[in-house]
Scaffold this active site. Sequence first.
Site, PDB file in Angstrom:
ATOM      1  N   VAL A 268       0.830  -1.204   0.000  1.00 53.40           N
ATOM      2  CA  VAL A 268       0.000   0.000   0.000  1.00 53.40           C
ATOM      3  C   VAL A 268       0.860   1.248   0.000  1.00 53.40           C
ATOM      4  CG1 VAL A 268      -1.742   1.308   1.295  1.00 53.40           C
ATOM      5  CG2 VAL A 268      -1.907  -1.178   1.147  1.00 53.40           C
ATOM      6  N   SER A 269       1.974   1.215   0.726  1.00 53.64           N
ATOM      7  CA  SER A 269       2.830   2.396   0.826  1.00 53.64           C
ATOM      8  C   SER A 269       4.273   1.956   1.000  1.00 53.64           C
ATOM      9  CB  SER A 269       2.401   3.270   2.009  1.00 53.64           C
ATOM     10  OG  SER A 269       3.130   4.483   2.040  1.00 53.64           O
ATOM     11  N   SER A 270       5.192   2.794   0.520  1.00 55.88           N
ATOM     12  CA  SER A 270       6.604   2.440   0.627  1.00 55.88           C
ATOM     13  C   SER A 270       7.443   3.700   0.734  1.00 55.88           C
ATOM     14  CB  SER A 270       7.051   1.626  -0.591  1.00 55.88           C
ATOM     15  OG  SER A 270       6.935   2.403  -1.770  1.00 55.88           O
TER      16      SER A 270
END
Length: 319
Positions: free
Chosen positions: A91-93
Amino acid sequence: MEPDPVLLTEARNALVREIEASGAWRDDPGWREAFRAVPRHLFVPYYYLGVVGGYERLWGEDPDDRRRTRWLRGAYADAPLATRVRDGELVSSSSQPSLMAKMLVELDVREGDRVLEIGAGTGYNAALLAHRLGDDHVTTVDLDPEITESARRHLTAAGYRPAVVTGDGAAGCPERAPYDRIIATCTLSSVPGTWLGQCRPGARILTPLATGLIALTVRDAEHAEGRFLHTPAYFVPLRGGGARVPQEQDIGGLPRKALQNELFRFLLELTAGSLDPHEALALWQREGRPVRERFGITVSGSHEWAWLDDPEGPYVWPL
């Protein structure tokens, strides 16, 4: 639990040296000080490493000394880090630092510029911008309140207080406009027209699109144009009103060698839904396997198109 100060200094200096060696900030060495000053480990208190069958979580409060050391060294590695995984999906990095440095250099900021960042992530990129320009000149937006909450917490821990806004990145952030620069850290399928209306004339927009980075110069609220940079870029897609809708493509019969070529895959992504993949292959071969810099994007009112060599054709594709 505070990390070992000697190991921390050693890891941070090693990252700065690695980015330096990559040549990322050759054209704007002012970013060196930002990367040296902003503590990346505070923005990734935990992250995930891909392993067979899923992910391994490393975190800074692990009671095992060796795992804590792995976490710290990984936090300062020149590599992207998965920071939020939901139902097995990324989802996020936190992006690869040398790529972040290249993008910040290409953003071409000047003292006094107001910057809007689309995609808050961990808050690390906003901290780098705030270190260079000052808190009041930086706004970062993300759709996910969990992401903005953690980004705000990380930024506060590191001593930075840019505006962190929860909202649809495709809509920009009109209450903080006008902007001199907009930078996105998520992949788009087209450039939202709302962004242009929140920019000053002459503003620069830098965003991932397809598998590249497009740098647009804004003429006015209705017009912007620019070319892709040489650098390949793979980011998590934008979520919200400007979310990317994957295009189904029939690539059956295309030669494996072409499909393995990164530049041909860029052309396929850029022309998805507008150009048959087999026609794309014929074009790619006919034009001598064109590099990214030969492609560009034009926004004119409600119309937006990609092009090869010339915005007026003969090779243009609506986005």
